[in-house]
Design an enzyme around this catalytic site. Structure first.
Site, PDB file in Angstrom:
ATOM      1  CG  LEU A  37      -2.115  -0.901   1.262  1.00  0.00           C
ATOM      2  CD1 LEU A  37      -2.866  -0.743   2.586  1.00  0.00           C
ATOM      3  CD2 LEU A  37      -3.051  -0.626   0.098  1.00  0.00           C
ATOM      4  CG  ASP A  38       0.870   3.982  -3.267  1.00  0.00           C
ATOM      5  OD1 ASP A  38       1.799   3.188  -3.510  1.00  0.00           O
ATOM      6  OD2 ASP A  38       0.084   4.405  -4.132  1.00  0.00           O
ATOM      7  N   PRO A  39       2.317   4.943   0.873  1.00  0.00           N
ATOM      8  CG  PRO A  39       4.471   5.821   1.085  1.00  0.00           C
ATOM      9  CD  PRO A  39       3.538   5.195   0.082  1.00  0.00           C
ATOM     10  NE  ARG A 179      -0.320   5.500  -6.693  1.00  0.00           N
ATOM     11  CZ  ARG A 179       0.927   5.563  -7.142  1.00  0.00           C
ATOM     12  NH1 ARG A 179       1.413   6.700  -7.585  1.00  0.00           N
ATOM     13  NH2 ARG A 179       1.688   4.497  -7.159  1.00  0.00           N
TER      14      ARG A 179
END
Length: 307
Positions: A37-39, A179
């Site tokens: 998962l992205d930050p 995103r």
């Protein structure tokens, strides 16, 4: 320790950061996550601990659900709120609920998507984000993804303002860049856009309601109850068939031998257990031999078997 910990990943930490912190907290080296998962993204992150690291490939779900927010008015280098502004344009008209719903409907089904430059997709043996950090733009491969459902989570009939946001829920295939979906929505509405918030609410059968925070893990560690937080291997793989075998067959399994396919199951994967109710291995039908099972993953050796 052994099992699967369902972590509610906090914002601002990478998935690797979470693994590193859990290694220190639990004093266990064998820890790995099942999908980055992205930050900036929070939510469901299954973590495999101890012997359960061997089943990580089976927990990387094909279907995931997210709830997020799209902001129209500017786009960024990373396609989320942490990046530098690339393009800015005021929203100069009223956008209707019907318009947004039509865009979400248009994007539901099988669609093509180009991964963002700030991603781990490899081109010519190098990750895209490595090119991006050097300011190098490269041709990105188009991938086909599946959007199973795409819903607007906002009850307004009209949306207005020089920049505006609305929330959504999407259920999609593994490998989808959510995103990028936000950017695509903006393009279809005629404005630069980025994803301003995102939480993963489900990964396969695991849901956000089942997850715990790092702070809760710390508290359980202090109480000496950390093992209570973990799902066992058979709980984590509860959708697989279960076959309890005798001691002789258990020896075959331990050594990775083939087995005759049981009549009770036509599932893709079967968990093999010994008489002590310990999961020994995961098997699947042999690709060329009829009615024969082959080992997909052997989970124990002689030293690990409970006597």
């Amino acid at each position: 320790m052994e099992g699967v910990l369902l972590l509610n990943k906090p914002k601002g930490m990478t998935s690797h950061d979470c693994v590193f912190k859990l290694r220190k907290l639990l004093k266990e080296k064998r820890i790995g996550h099942t999908g980055t998962l992205d930050p900036d993204v929070t939510g469901v992150l299954p973590i495999c601990i101890g012997r359960a690291t061997k089943i990580a490939q089976f927990l990387t779900s094909e279907v995931k659900t997210y709830e997020g927010e799209v902001t129209l008015g500017w786009s960024t280098t990373t396609e989320d709120s942490s990046g530098e502004i690339v393009e800015q344009r005021n929203v100069d008209r009223v956008i209707t609920r019907a318009e947004i719903q039509a865009v979400l409907q248009e994007m539901t089904g099988t669609i093509e998507q180009r991964p963002p430059m700030f991603s781990a997709v490899k081109v010519n043996g190098k990750k895209l984000y490595e090119y991006a950090r050097q300011g190098i733009e490269v041709e990105r491969p188009v991938r086909t993804i599946a959007i199973h459902s795409f819903d607007l989570l906002d009850d307004r009939d009209v949306f207005e303002g020089t920049s505006l946001s609305f929330r959504f829920r999407v259920t999609c295939s593994k490998g989808t860049y959510v995103r990028t979906l936000a950017v695509m929505i903006g393009e279809k509405l005629g404005y630069p856009a980025h994803m301003s918030d995102l939480v993963r609410t489900a990964s396969g059968k695991f849901t956000l309601a089942q997850c715990i925070t790092l702070e809760q893990v710390e508290e359980y560690v202090k109480q000496g109850k950390a093992q209570d937080l973990l799902q066992s291997i058979d709980e984590a793989l509860a959708t697989f068939s279960k076959w309890v075998v005798d001691e002789e067959t258990a020896e075959q399994v331990k050594n990775g031998g083939f087995l005759p396919e049981p009549s009770f199951s036509t599932d893709k994967y079967i968990m093999i257990f010994n008489q002590n109710d310990q999961c020994l291995a995961i098997y699947e039908p042999h690709p060329t031999k009829a009615r024969v099972l082959k080992p997909t993953k052997v989970l124990v050796n002689n030293q690990e078997l409970k006597l």
